[in-house]
Design a protein around this motif. Structure first.
Motif, PDB file in Angstrom:
ATOM      1  N   LEU A 193       0.830  -1.211   0.000  1.00  0.00           N
ATOM      2  CA  LEU A 193       0.000   0.000   0.000  1.00  0.00           C
ATOM      3  C   LEU A 193       0.865   1.263   0.000  1.00  0.00           C
ATOM      4  O   LEU A 193       0.541   2.252  -0.669  1.00  0.00           O
ATOM      5  CB  LEU A 193      -0.932   0.010   1.209  1.00  0.00           C
ATOM      6  N   LEU A 194       1.968   1.232   0.750  1.00  0.00           N
ATOM      7  CA  LEU A 194       2.861   2.387   0.779  1.00  0.00           C
ATOM      8  C   LEU A 194       3.534   2.615  -0.572  1.00  0.00           C
ATOM      9  O   LEU A 194       3.646   3.757  -1.047  1.00  0.00           O
ATOM     10  CB  LEU A 194       3.909   2.194   1.874  1.00  0.00           C
ATOM     11  N   ILE A 195       3.974   1.526  -1.205  1.00  0.00           N
ATOM     12  CA  ILE A 195       4.555   1.650  -2.548  1.00  0.00           C
ATOM     13  C   ILE A 195       3.521   2.266  -3.491  1.00  0.00           C
ATOM     14  O   ILE A 195       3.821   3.195  -4.254  1.00  0.00           O
ATOM     15  CB  ILE A 195       5.015   0.278  -3.068  1.00  0.00           C
ATOM     16  N   GLY A 196       2.306   1.719  -3.425  1.00  0.00           N
ATOM     17  CA  GLY A 196       1.252   2.195  -4.315  1.00  0.00           C
ATOM     18  C   GLY A 196       0.909   3.655  -4.090  1.00  0.00           C
ATOM     19  O   GLY A 196       0.742   4.426  -5.054  1.00  0.00           O
ATOM     20  N   LYS A 197       0.799   4.071  -2.827  1.00  0.00           N
ATOM     21  CA  LYS A 197       0.454   5.474  -2.559  1.00  0.00           C
ATOM     22  C   LYS A 197       1.542   6.411  -3.059  1.00  0.00           C
ATOM     23  O   LYS A 197       1.251   7.470  -3.639  1.00  0.00           O
ATOM     24  CB  LYS A 197       0.211   5.682  -1.069  1.00  0.00           C
ATOM     25  N   ARG A 198       2.807   6.033  -2.867  1.00  0.00           N
ATOM     26  CA  ARG A 198       3.906   6.881  -3.339  1.00  0.00           C
ATOM     27  C   ARG A 198       3.961   6.937  -4.874  1.00  0.00           C
ATOM     28  O   ARG A 198       4.443   7.909  -5.459  1.00  0.00           O
ATOM     29  CB  ARG A 198       5.233   6.399  -2.761  1.00  0.00           C
ATOM     30  N   PHE A 199       3.422   5.891  -5.502  1.00  0.00           N
ATOM     31  CA  PHE A 199       3.349   5.874  -6.968  1.00  0.00           C
ATOM     32  C   PHE A 199       2.184   6.718  -7.474  1.00  0.00           C
ATOM     33  O   PHE A 199       2.199   7.192  -8.610  1.00  0.00           O
ATOM     34  CB  PHE A 199       3.190   4.426  -7.446  1.00  0.00           C
ATOM     35  N   GLY A 200       1.173   6.890  -6.603  1.00  0.00           N
ATOM     36  CA  GLY A 200       0.005   7.664  -7.007  1.00  0.00           C
ATOM     37  C   GLY A 200      -1.308   6.911  -6.942  1.00  0.00           C
ATOM     38  O   GLY A 200      -2.358   7.444  -7.314  1.00  0.00           O
ATOM     39  N   ALA A 204      -7.265   2.901  -0.648  1.00  0.00           N
ATOM     40  CA  ALA A 204      -8.566   2.234  -0.515  1.00  0.00           C
ATOM     41  C   ALA A 204      -8.900   1.451  -1.785  1.00  0.00           C
ATOM     42  O   ALA A 204      -9.411   0.324  -1.715  1.00  0.00           O
ATOM     43  CB  ALA A 204      -9.660   3.252  -0.211  1.00  0.00           C
ATOM     44  N   ALA A 205      -8.605   2.045  -2.937  1.00  0.00           N
ATOM     45  CA  ALA A 205      -8.843   1.343  -4.201  1.00  0.00           C
ATOM     46  C   ALA A 205      -7.924   0.133  -4.314  1.00  0.00           C
ATOM     47  O   ALA A 205      -8.324  -0.921  -4.833  1.00  0.00           O
ATOM     48  CB  ALA A 205      -8.637   2.285  -5.383  1.00  0.00           C
ATOM     49  N   MET A 206      -6.705   0.279  -3.830  1.00  0.00           N
ATOM     50  CA  MET A 206      -5.780  -0.853  -3.836  1.00  0.00           C
ATOM     51  C   MET A 206      -6.331  -2.017  -3.017  1.00  0.00           C
ATOM     52  O   MET A 206      -6.247  -3.182  -3.439  1.00  0.00           O
ATOM     53  CB  MET A 206      -4.423  -0.441  -3.284  1.00  0.00           C
ATOM     54  N   VAL A 207      -6.878  -1.722  -1.841  1.00  0.00           N
ATOM     55  CA  VAL A 207      -7.454  -2.777  -1.003  1.00  0.00           C
ATOM     56  C   VAL A 207      -8.586  -3.477  -1.738  1.00  0.00           C
ATOM     57  O   VAL A 207      -8.711  -4.711  -1.694  1.00  0.00           O
ATOM     58  CB  VAL A 207      -7.938  -2.209   0.351  1.00  0.00           C
ATOM     59  N   ASP A 208      -9.414  -2.710  -2.445  1.00  0.00           N
ATOM     60  CA  ASP A 208     -10.506  -3.315  -3.210  1.00  0.00           C
ATOM     61  C   ASP A 208      -9.972  -4.266  -4.283  1.00  0.00           C
ATOM     62  O   ASP A 208     -10.509  -5.364  -4.482  1.00  0.00           O
ATOM     63  CB  ASP A 208     -11.349  -2.220  -3.878  1.00  0.00           C
ATOM     64  N   GLY A 295       8.154   7.442   5.234  1.00  0.00           N
ATOM     65  CA  GLY A 295       7.860   8.868   5.231  1.00  0.00           C
ATOM     66  C   GLY A 295       6.532   9.174   4.581  1.00  0.00           C
ATOM     67  O   GLY A 295       6.315  10.263   4.031  1.00  0.00           O
ATOM     68  N   THR A 296       5.622   8.213   4.635  1.00  0.00           N
ATOM     69  CA  THR A 296       4.308   8.342   3.996  1.00  0.00           C
ATOM     70  C   THR A 296       3.244   7.807   4.947  1.00  0.00           C
ATOM     71  O   THR A 296       3.447   6.761   5.578  1.00  0.00           O
ATOM     72  CB  THR A 296       4.257   7.543   2.681  1.00  0.00           C
ATOM     73  N   VAL A 297       2.111   8.492   5.044  1.00  0.00           N
ATOM     74  CA  VAL A 297       1.012   8.071   5.912  1.00  0.00           C
ATOM     75  C   VAL A 297      -0.131   7.550   5.039  1.00  0.00           C
ATOM     76  O   VAL A 297      -0.527   8.206   4.069  1.00  0.00           O
ATOM     77  CB  VAL A 297       0.526   9.225   6.800  1.00  0.00           C
TER      78      VAL A 297
END
Length: 301
Positions: A193-200, A204-208, A295-297
């Protein structure tokens, strides 16, 4: 029809309270004791049952005794001593050890109970507080088939799945290994999830997507949105208890001479998180360590 057995319930914690409440609802007479006398009294006032004056008195009044406590050392202390369960144990009584225990200690305790003319089986649970409240826990059972049939009606009040795992101690081994798999799945999912959020990507969509794909696991289904993305971190199972269970799993690996490089790293990461976050943390708060490293929440709350 014979009368239902009286049940002594030792440990009215976050799991023990709803489990004991289901037994009360099913019509079992309960003897209740807890390290907090006030909590035991509150349970009996709100739910029902009788507060036992000591572990010995509880045992003397009970046909089946359930222990669900933080550690095997505490179980051992509750059983032994002049006011312990063994001092008041009825002949042929059954102790159902539902804590997450150390298998070797459980087997030693079973020998002590047998010497006192009783029986001890291990029946740890999985499913957390939500499933403890609904009576849908998964229960692992270590002990003889005859003893399982004797306590099955009681266990069935608390769980929908009862799986025999072998002799006494085997269920505690299985519980620790289950939590090892769960802990590994949680951490790798959070990193994804952290990798995905930093990628953009939206977490929540990732979890789905994960929940409709091969990356699905218990954490993606029942923890990430509910307790991490929500910022709640209150699943009801302590971070310290997860580290304890992982340590038990690694101990079993050592005892069986099984190489465990990934499991050892998993346990070290959870232990480091516990040290960093301090006492009293929910196990889902381990995500905060991964967030700090990145470094990402993940939570927007």
């Amino acid at each position: 029809m014979s009368a239902k057995p009286t049940i002594g319930f030792v440990g009215i914690g976050s799991m023990g309270w709803p489990m004991a409440a289901l037994l009360q609802k099913a019509g079992y007479a309960l003897q209740i004791i807890d390290a907090s006398a006030e909590r035991a009294q509150a349970f009996c006032k709100d739910i029902g049952g009788t507060v036992a004056t000591s572990n010995r008195a509880l045992a003397a009044a009970s046909d089946i005794i359930i222990t669900i406590l933080p550690t095997s050392a505490i179980v051992e202390a509750v059983l032994n001593g002049p006011d312990g369960i063994l001092a008041g144990l009825r002949p042929d009584a059954v102790i159902v050890e539902m804590s997450s225990g150390v298998p070797t200690i459980t087997r030693t305790l079973a020998e002590q109970v047998a010497a006192a003319k009783g029986h001890l089986v291990d029946a740890p649970v999985s499913g957390g507080v939500p499933r403890a409240k609904t009576g849908e826990l998964a229960i692992m059972f270590g002990g003889s088939a005859a003893l399982l049939e004797r306590v099955r009606p009681v266990l069935s009040c608390m769980g929908t799945s009862i799986t025999p795992t072998g002799d006494v101690g085997s269920a505690h081994a299985m519980k620790a290994l289950n939590n090892l798999v769960s802990a590994g799945g949680f951490l790798i999912g959070i990193e994804a999830l952290l990798i995905g959020k930093r990628f953009g990507l939206d977490p929540a969509a990732m979890v789905d997507v994960l929940n409709s794909s091969t990356g699905m696991n218990n954490s993606t289904q029942k923890k990430f949105k509910q307790f991490v993305l929500s910022g709640q971190y209150n699943a009801g199972f302590g971070l310290d208890l997860m580290v304890k269970d992982l340590s038990i799993a690694l101990g079993i690996g050592k005892d069986t001479n099984t190489p465990t490089p990934f499991a050892a790293l998993c346990r070290e990461l959870w232990a480091a998180s516990a040290a960093m976050l301090g006492p009293g943390q929910d196990h889902t708060a381990v995500a905060k360590m991964s967030e700090k490293l990145a470094g990402t929440v993940l939570s927007d709350k």
